[in-house]
Design a protein around this motif. Structure first.
Motif, PDB file in Angstrom:
ATOM      1  N   LEU A 188      -4.088  38.157  79.670  1.00 44.64           N
ATOM      2  CA  LEU A 188      -5.238  38.969  78.364  1.00 44.64           C
ATOM      3  C   LEU A 188      -4.492  38.716  77.010  1.00 44.64           C
ATOM      4  O   LEU A 188      -4.543  39.644  76.784  1.00 44.64           O
ATOM      5  N   VAL A 189      -3.365  37.615  77.229  1.00 46.68           N
ATOM      6  CA  VAL A 189      -2.958  37.630  76.192  1.00 46.68           C
ATOM      7  C   VAL A 189      -3.212  37.147  74.896  1.00 46.68           C
ATOM      8  O   VAL A 189      -3.656  38.077  73.536  1.00 46.68           O
ATOM      9  N   ASN A 190      -3.017  36.074  74.593  1.00 53.23           N
ATOM     10  CA  ASN A 190      -3.554  35.487  73.250  1.00 53.23           C
ATOM     11  C   ASN A 190      -4.212  33.962  74.264  1.00 53.23           C
ATOM     12  O   ASN A 190      -3.475  32.849  73.355  1.00 53.23           O
ATOM     13  N   PRO A 191      -5.604  34.449  75.056  1.00 47.28           N
ATOM     14  CA  PRO A 191      -6.416  33.253  75.417  1.00 47.28           C
ATOM     15  C   PRO A 191      -6.436  32.192  74.791  1.00 47.28           C
ATOM     16  O   PRO A 191      -6.291  30.876  74.826  1.00 47.28           O
ATOM     17  N   PRO A 192      -7.033  32.534  73.012  1.00 46.98           N
ATOM     18  CA  PRO A 192      -7.394  31.714  71.929  1.00 46.98           C
ATOM     19  C   PRO A 192      -6.557  30.428  72.049  1.00 46.98           C
ATOM     20  O   PRO A 192      -7.103  29.357  70.894  1.00 46.98           O
ATOM     21  N   LEU A 193      -5.148  30.771  71.103  1.00 43.71           N
ATOM     22  CA  LEU A 193      -4.698  30.063  70.655  1.00 43.71           C
ATOM     23  C   LEU A 193      -4.245  28.864  71.308  1.00 43.71           C
ATOM     24  O   LEU A 193      -4.241  28.046  70.503  1.00 43.71           O
TER      25      LEU A 193
ATOM     26  N   GLY B 120     -16.621  42.196  62.504  1.00 43.81           N
ATOM     27  CA  GLY B 120     -15.387  42.225  60.592  1.00 43.81           C
ATOM     28  C   GLY B 120     -14.511  43.102  61.670  1.00 43.81           C
ATOM     29  O   GLY B 120     -13.352  42.806  61.132  1.00 43.81           O
ATOM     30  N   THR B 121     -14.768  44.274  62.456  1.00 50.81           N
ATOM     31  CA  THR B 121     -13.743  45.456  62.627  1.00 50.81           C
ATOM     32  C   THR B 121     -13.007  44.537  62.894  1.00 50.81           C
ATOM     33  O   THR B 121     -11.746  45.035  63.151  1.00 50.81           O
ATOM     34  N   PRO B 122     -12.812  43.927  64.002  1.00 48.01           N
ATOM     35  CA  PRO B 122     -11.666  43.196  64.731  1.00 48.01           C
ATOM     36  C   PRO B 122     -11.077  42.012  64.345  1.00 48.01           C
ATOM     37  O   PRO B 122      -9.362  42.378  64.292  1.00 48.01           O
ATOM     38  N   THR B 123     -11.424  41.523  63.600  1.00 45.20           N
ATOM     39  CA  THR B 123     -11.046  40.582  62.676  1.00 45.20           C
ATOM     40  C   THR B 123      -9.932  41.218  61.480  1.00 45.20           C
ATOM     41  O   THR B 123      -9.073  41.283  60.888  1.00 45.20           O
ATOM     42  N   ALA B 124      -9.890  42.141  60.924  1.00 45.45           N
ATOM     43  CA  ALA B 124      -9.910  43.590  59.869  1.00 45.45           C
ATOM     44  C   ALA B 124      -8.963  43.858  60.631  1.00 45.45           C
ATOM     45  O   ALA B 124      -7.603  43.990  60.234  1.00 45.45           O
ATOM     46  N   ALA B 125      -8.395  44.021  61.632  1.00 47.33           N
ATOM     47  CA  ALA B 125      -7.719  45.318  62.831  1.00 47.33           C
ATOM     48  C   ALA B 125      -6.696  44.335  63.005  1.00 47.33           C
ATOM     49  O   ALA B 125      -5.128  44.977  62.899  1.00 47.33           O
ATOM     50  N   ASN B 126      -6.800  42.974  62.873  1.00 44.23           N
ATOM     51  CA  ASN B 126      -6.232  41.848  63.406  1.00 44.23           C
ATOM     52  C   ASN B 126      -5.343  41.647  62.369  1.00 44.23           C
ATOM     53  O   ASN B 126      -3.865  41.469  61.661  1.00 44.23           O
ATOM     54  N   ILE B 127      -5.612  41.493  61.017  1.00 38.60           N
ATOM     55  CA  ILE B 127      -5.149  41.230  59.603  1.00 38.60           C
ATOM     56  C   ILE B 127      -4.293  42.296  59.310  1.00 38.60           C
ATOM     57  O   ILE B 127      -3.839  42.214  59.079  1.00 38.60           O
TER      58      ILE B 127
ATOM     59  N   VAL C 173     -14.007  34.151  66.841  1.00 38.94           N
ATOM     60  CA  VAL C 173     -14.801  34.218  67.279  1.00 38.94           C
ATOM     61  C   VAL C 173     -14.577  35.382  68.738  1.00 38.94           C
ATOM     62  O   VAL C 173     -15.456  35.968  69.052  1.00 38.94           O
ATOM     63  N   TRP C 174     -13.667  34.889  68.966  1.00 36.79           N
ATOM     64  CA  TRP C 174     -12.843  35.168  70.557  1.00 36.79           C
ATOM     65  C   TRP C 174     -12.609  36.531  70.290  1.00 36.79           C
ATOM     66  O   TRP C 174     -12.686  37.663  70.412  1.00 36.79           O
TER      67      TRP C 174
END
Length: 445
Positions: free
Chosen positions: A239-244, A331-338, A386-387
């Motif tokens: 479960l590292v980077n599946p959507p890539l 939006g919180t997960p996306t902001a954390a990854n940014i 989305v993931w």
């Protein structure tokens, strides 16, 4: 329906092969693995502090790596190879966030005393088929990293070469350059579990690019590539980077077809490419669930349920205190990854994309068709986002490696902007010699 039936048979066969591989790797002598790891411990290779961070300050995931290595060092303890393959026991006490993540493993290697072992049932742990044999034959862990880097380099060059046969070099450079510069992929080889998943992603994209060049109209073949890739990725993934992988796959399809066959319906192209990406996700999920079913048959349903379902809840919405602390909303997960990428790098990538679009607009070539091209080609960038929003807890807690998928989204954004600029400067398509212009024909009569 014929494809669905064949796909189901294929996935059943792959699950059987995966199980046999995991059982086979359990038969390797654990004492030889211990000897190799003791030497690595002696030279200081099993402490997180001896592995430098990535160029952007991301830490090395020694937690995952130590789990992988500790599984190979444990003796059979009277359990069958099948049971050990399904349980995938590792040494308790290996925890992320510790100053010495591998402390429990190194203590076991030095003292040889009994240790508490925990099962890790919910993953296939197929990376063990790659890592454990190398440790068994005495290859130092540092050289395993060199092998990882060499394989990643070969696959990267192969993908870039195959992609440039489909797309203009500036588009490929925008995609791959942004991906590599915004992530730690230059140092991903330090963690074999992460590296092997990335290898599968690169190999899948390379295969798709080759297929698009040789059989551009064969979407059925692309679905088979996605099906096999999703299953193999589920086998080796942690479960590292599946959507890539599906995002990269869909981008290549959309961009290549749009560039080489611009008259193809955008709706048709979007549906076909989305179908390929969906096939990957279905294969990935089915193969992962297959491990749970096999585990339930041989270990008991309760054992599997107790391991799997709490993790599903925790990794999506969170549980208890951590869910409250994270204040998880849209939006919180996306902001954390940014933030994991770094706002300056993120802003630079967005600025480059905006600059390319601005050049197209200033030249007066940002027509309605070019807008359609951009929206179509950039659409795969939404898959990682989305993931991350769906697996919100996991995406925040592990943002320090989940962010790589967002790096691909930025790469797709830059590549789509470059695609529009290059397409706007493209010469008119050649007219066939036998083509008759209806206007000229009517004028002659």
């Amino acid at each position: 329906m014929r494809f669905v039936a064949k796909a189901a048979i294929c996935l059943l066969a792959l699950n059987a092969v995966f199980l046999m591989l995991m059982v086979a790797v359990q038969t390797l002598d654990s004492t030889k693995v211990q000897e190799r790891l003791r030497k690595d411990d002696y030279y200081g290779r099993l402490t997180a502090g001896n592995w430098p961070p990535s160029p952007y300050g991301q830490v090395i995931d020694m937690f995952t790596e130590c789990i992988a290595m500790s599984a190979g060092a444990l003796p059979a303890e009277g359990k069958s190879a099948l049971t050990r393959a399904l349980e995938h026991r590792y040494i308790g006490g290996i925890e992320a966030g510790k100053a010495d993540t591998c402390g429990a493993l190194t203590a076991y290697l030095r003292s040889g005393t009994e240790v508490q072992v925990w099962p890790y049932i919910r993953y296939w742990h197929g990376y063990d088929v790659y890592l454990r044999p190398m440790l068994r034959v005495g290859i130092p862990i540092a050289r395993v990293r060199y092998v990882n880097q060499i394989l990643i380099a070969i696959l990267s060059v192969g993908l870039i070469y195959a992609s440039t046969r489909l797309l203009p070099m500036p588009v490929v450079a925008g995609l791959m350059g942004t991906l590599f510069l915004t992530t730690d992929l230059f140092s991903i080889s330090f963690v074999t579990v992460h590296a092997i998943g990335f290898m599968v992603s690169l190999a899948t994209a390379w295969a798709a690019a080759w297929h698009l060049k040789s059989r551009p109209d064969d979407f059925a073949g692309l679905r088979w590539i996605a099906l096999c890739s999703g299953a193999v990725f589920a086998f080796v993934d942690f479960l590292v980077n599946p959507p890539l992988t599906p995002a990269l796959l869909m981008f290549l399809i959309v961009a290549a077809v749009r560039w080489n066959k611009p008259n193809v319906s955008a709706r048709s192209l979007l549906l076909n490419s989305s179908g390929v990406a969906l096939t990957w996700f279905v294969s990935y999920a089915t193969t992962w669930a297959g491990k749970w079913v096999i585990g339930a048959i041989f270990l008991g349903p309760k054992t599997v349920i107790d391991d799997v379902f709490p993790s599903i809840v925790a990794r999506s919405v969170g549980m208890g205190e951590i869910s409250t602390q994270l204040s998880v909303h849209f939006g919180t997960p996306t902001a954390a990854n940014i933030a994991a990428i770094g706002w300056p790098l993120f802003g630079l990538a967005v600025a480059v994309a905006a600059g390319l679009l601005a050049i197209t607009w200033i030249r007066g070539r940002f027509s309605k068709d070019r807008v359609g091209d951009f929206l179509l080609v950039v659409s795969p960038a939404l898959i990682p986002i989305v993931w991350m929003e769906l697996l919100r807890n996991h995406s925040i807690v592990h943002a320090w490696f989940v962010y790589r998928s967002l790096g691909l989204s930025l790469g797709i954004l830059v590549a789509a902007s470059m695609f529009v600029l290059v397409a706007a400067n493209r010469l008119p398509r050649k007219v066939r010699a036998d083509h008759v212009d209806p206007v000229l024909a009517s004028a002659r009569t």
